[in-house]
Design a protein around this motif. Structure first.
Motif, PDB file in Angstrom:
ATOM      1  N   GLU A  12      -5.726  17.620  -2.905  1.00 53.38           N
ATOM      2  CA  GLU A  12      -5.959  16.714  -1.787  1.00 53.38           C
ATOM      3  C   GLU A  12      -5.816  15.290  -2.294  1.00 53.38           C
ATOM      4  N   THR A  13      -5.227  14.450  -1.464  1.00 53.55           N
ATOM      5  CA  THR A  13      -4.912  13.090  -1.887  1.00 53.55           C
ATOM      6  C   THR A  13      -5.332  12.069  -0.835  1.00 53.55           C
ATOM      7  N   VAL A  14      -5.475  10.839  -1.303  1.00 52.73           N
ATOM      8  CA  VAL A  14      -5.711   9.682  -0.435  1.00 52.73           C
ATOM      9  C   VAL A  14      -4.758   8.583  -0.895  1.00 52.73           C
ATOM     10  N   PRO A  15      -4.616   7.514  -0.132  1.00 53.12           N
ATOM     11  CA  PRO A  15      -3.762   6.414  -0.591  1.00 53.12           C
ATOM     12  C   PRO A  15      -4.246   5.830  -1.918  1.00 53.12           C
ATOM     13  N   ASP A  16      -3.311   5.492  -2.777  1.00 59.06           N
ATOM     14  CA  ASP A  16      -3.648   4.838  -4.038  1.00 59.06           C
ATOM     15  C   ASP A  16      -3.846   3.354  -3.752  1.00 59.06           C
ATOM     16  N   VAL A  17      -5.042   3.012  -3.328  1.00 64.38           N
ATOM     17  CA  VAL A  17      -5.294   1.630  -2.905  1.00 64.38           C
ATOM     18  C   VAL A  17      -5.291   0.669  -4.088  1.00 64.38           C
ATOM     19  N   ASP A  18      -5.714   1.119  -5.257  1.00 69.97           N
ATOM     20  CA  ASP A  18      -5.683   0.240  -6.429  1.00 69.97           C
ATOM     21  C   ASP A  18      -4.242  -0.106  -6.799  1.00 69.97           C
ATOM     22  N   GLY A  19      -3.373   0.906  -6.786  1.00 70.33           N
ATOM     23  CA  GLY A  19      -1.972   0.647  -7.064  1.00 70.33           C
ATOM     24  C   GLY A  19      -1.345  -0.251  -6.019  1.00 70.33           C
ATOM     25  N   ALA A  20      -1.705  -0.032  -4.753  1.00 74.15           N
ATOM     26  CA  ALA A  20      -1.155  -0.848  -3.671  1.00 74.15           C
ATOM     27  C   ALA A  20      -1.572  -2.304  -3.810  1.00 74.15           C
ATOM     28  N   ARG A  21      -2.795  -2.532  -4.267  1.00 73.28           N
ATOM     29  CA  ARG A  21      -3.228  -3.922  -4.458  1.00 73.28           C
ATOM     30  C   ARG A  21      -2.343  -4.618  -5.481  1.00 73.28           C
ATOM     31  N   ARG A  22      -1.966  -3.906  -6.532  1.00 74.11           N
ATOM     32  CA  ARG A  22      -1.105  -4.509  -7.550  1.00 74.11           C
ATOM     33  C   ARG A  22       0.319  -4.695  -7.027  1.00 74.11           C
ATOM     34  N   LEU A  23       0.823  -3.683  -6.343  1.00 69.31           N
ATOM     35  CA  LEU A  23       2.209  -3.731  -5.877  1.00 69.31           C
ATOM     36  C   LEU A  23       2.429  -4.750  -4.768  1.00 69.31           C
ATOM     37  N   LEU A  24       1.437  -4.877  -3.880  1.00 67.01           N
ATOM     38  CA  LEU A  24       1.626  -5.678  -2.669  1.00 67.01           C
ATOM     39  C   LEU A  24       0.770  -6.938  -2.647  1.00 67.01           C
ATOM     40  N   ASP A  25       0.114  -7.228  -3.764  1.00 59.83           N
ATOM     41  CA  ASP A  25      -0.727  -8.423  -3.861  1.00 59.83           C
ATOM     42  C   ASP A  25      -1.773  -8.436  -2.752  1.00 59.83           C
ATOM     43  N   LEU A  26      -2.599  -7.396  -2.736  1.00 64.70           N
ATOM     44  CA  LEU A  26      -3.601  -7.236  -1.681  1.00 64.70           C
ATOM     45  C   LEU A  26      -5.021  -7.380  -2.211  1.00 64.70           C
ATOM     46  N   GLU A  27      -5.177  -8.083  -3.307  1.00 65.49           N
ATOM     47  CA  GLU A  27      -6.519  -8.260  -3.872  1.00 65.49           C
ATOM     48  C   GLU A  27      -7.443  -8.909  -2.833  1.00 65.49           C
ATOM     49  N   GLY A  28      -8.672  -8.443  -2.810  1.00 65.08           N
ATOM     50  CA  GLY A  28      -9.657  -8.995  -1.897  1.00 65.08           C
ATOM     51  C   GLY A  28      -9.847  -8.169  -0.646  1.00 65.08           C
ATOM     52  N   LEU A  29      -8.902  -7.265  -0.339  1.00 65.88           N
ATOM     53  CA  LEU A  29      -9.039  -6.395   0.828  1.00 65.88           C
ATOM     54  C   LEU A  29      -9.754  -5.111   0.442  1.00 65.88           C
ATOM     55  N   ASP A  30     -10.563  -4.571   1.349  1.00 63.59           N
ATOM     56  CA  ASP A  30     -11.265  -3.328   1.040  1.00 63.59           C
ATOM     57  C   ASP A  30     -10.326  -2.136   1.178  1.00 63.59           C
ATOM     58  N   ASP A  31     -10.815  -0.970   0.761  1.00 62.74           N
ATOM     59  CA  ASP A  31      -9.968   0.220   0.716  1.00 62.74           C
ATOM     60  C   ASP A  31      -9.399   0.568   2.085  1.00 62.74           C
ATOM     61  N   ARG A  32     -10.225   0.489   3.121  1.00 60.95           N
ATOM     62  CA  ARG A  32      -9.762   0.861   4.455  1.00 60.95           C
ATOM     63  C   ARG A  32      -8.601  -0.040   4.895  1.00 60.95           C
ATOM     64  N   ALA A  33      -8.733  -1.334   4.651  1.00 61.74           N
ATOM     65  CA  ALA A  33      -7.692  -2.270   5.058  1.00 61.74           C
ATOM     66  C   ALA A  33      -6.411  -2.038   4.270  1.00 61.74           C
ATOM     67  N   VAL A  34      -6.532  -1.806   2.965  1.00 65.73           N
ATOM     68  CA  VAL A  34      -5.338  -1.555   2.154  1.00 65.73           C
ATOM     69  C   VAL A  34      -4.653  -0.272   2.609  1.00 65.73           C
ATOM     70  N   GLY A  35      -5.440   0.774   2.862  1.00 67.73           N
ATOM     71  CA  GLY A  35      -4.854   2.018   3.341  1.00 67.73           C
ATOM     72  C   GLY A  35      -4.109   1.826   4.647  1.00 67.73           C
ATOM     73  N   GLU A  36      -4.682   1.058   5.573  1.00 61.82           N
ATOM     74  CA  GLU A  36      -4.019   0.838   6.864  1.00 61.82           C
ATOM     75  C   GLU A  36      -2.712   0.069   6.691  1.00 61.82           C
ATOM     76  N   ILE A  37      -2.687  -0.877   5.764  1.00 62.46           N
ATOM     77  CA  ILE A  37      -1.439  -1.591   5.487  1.00 62.46           C
ATOM     78  C   ILE A  37      -0.380  -0.628   4.961  1.00 62.46           C
ATOM     79  N   LEU A  38      -0.774   0.250   4.050  1.00 60.41           N
ATOM     80  CA  LEU A  38       0.176   1.232   3.519  1.00 60.41           C
ATOM     81  C   LEU A  38       0.710   2.135   4.629  1.00 60.41           C
ATOM     82  N   PHE A  39      -0.179   2.647   5.470  1.00 57.97           N
ATOM     83  CA  PHE A  39       0.259   3.525   6.559  1.00 57.97           C
ATOM     84  C   PHE A  39       1.171   2.790   7.529  1.00 57.97           C
TER      85      PHE A  39
END
Length: 262
Positions: A12-39
């Motif tokens: 079972e998997t969830v979005p890699d929010v830590d990786g997304a923060r690095r890739l998309l410069d999303l520091e400061g956003l919480d996990d839910r917000a980063v996941g929604e951006i990815l989706f």
């Protein structure tokens, strides 16, 4: 006759929010917000919010192990285990037992995700990656070649290696009289993860691994490696293991499958 050791598994998997923060410069956003951006980005690009393999984070790996005549069902690690530990335990099991791996769409999803995440965490898996360099028998039957049986992707095999013939595990399981999905579905995992419901995710993952293993037993009957008596004996072996385990989600699986037989 079944192979000496069989390991049916599911992840079972969830979005890699830590990786997304690095890739998309999303520091400061919480996990839910980063996941929604990815989706959202994925839906805009493909019409689906199913994330690419390298942006999936593994939060549960469940296994059904048949070894030395015994069957065991469990989720690897503890509820607090990090992704690296889960993946390390999975590949350590392959190193120890060299089992026949059994999956449903493992070639298309589970194993590629595990490859990328093992790469991220530096997890070694020499036996898994061996194609005959270390063990000559792996030249003709290894985990990586699509048409070898050391990894049996049931969806791929039953669909005659045709993508358009693939079927959902849940539907095939139900057609065979198995419980199918219990507790949640794949699309529910992210919400459950955000709510801290890792126990429910692990239980769900275990029941999916159980469905996979029981479909595998029917497949072995189909191709003649089990005769009808042997097939029934293997099903009874699983039923006894579930009855002895006693955890509520496995007891519920057993009731739905066998009417409480033990």
């Amino acid at each position: 006759m079944l192979p000496a050791t069989v390991l049916a598994f599911d992840i079972e998997t969830v979005p890699d929010v830590d990786g997304a923060r690095r890739l998309l410069d999303l520091e400061g956003l919480d996990d839910r917000a980063v996941g929604e951006i990815l989706f959202t980005r994925r839906r805009q690009a493909t019409g689906s919010d199913f994330l690419p393999h390298h942006l999936q984070r593994v939060v549960a790996i469940a296994a059904v192990l048949r070894h030395e005549g015994q069957v065991r069902v469990w989720a690897l690690g503890g509820p607090e285990a990090g992704e690296a530990e889960l993946i390390r335990r999975f590949f350590d099991g392959i190193e120890r037992y060299a089992p026949v791996l059994v999956s449903w769409n493992g070639s298309g999803f589970d194993l590629p995700v595990l490859h990328y995440r093992a790469l991220v965490h530096g997890v070694q898996a020499p036996r898994y990656w061996d194609t005959g360099e270390d063990d000559q028998s792996f030249r003709w039957n290894n985990y990586l070649s699509r048409y070898h049986q050391r990894h049996t992707d049931l969806m791929d095999v039953l669909g005659a290696y045709q993508a358009r013939a693939g079927a959902p595990l849940d539907e095939v399981a139900v057609l065979l009289g198995l419980p199918g999905k219990m507790g949640m579905r794949g699309g529910d995992v992210w919400g459950a993860w955000l709510a801290g419901e890792i126990g429910a995710i692990r239980d769900y993952c275990e029941t999916d691994a159980l469905n996979t293993y029981l479909v595998y037993l029917r497949f072995e009957l189909l191709r003649g490696r089990l005769d009808p008596a042997g097939y029934e004996a293997e099903c009874e072996r699983v039923a006894r293991a579930l009855a002895a385990d006693g955890r509520p989600h496995l007891a519920a699986f057993l009731r739905r499958w066998r009417g409480g037989a033990g």
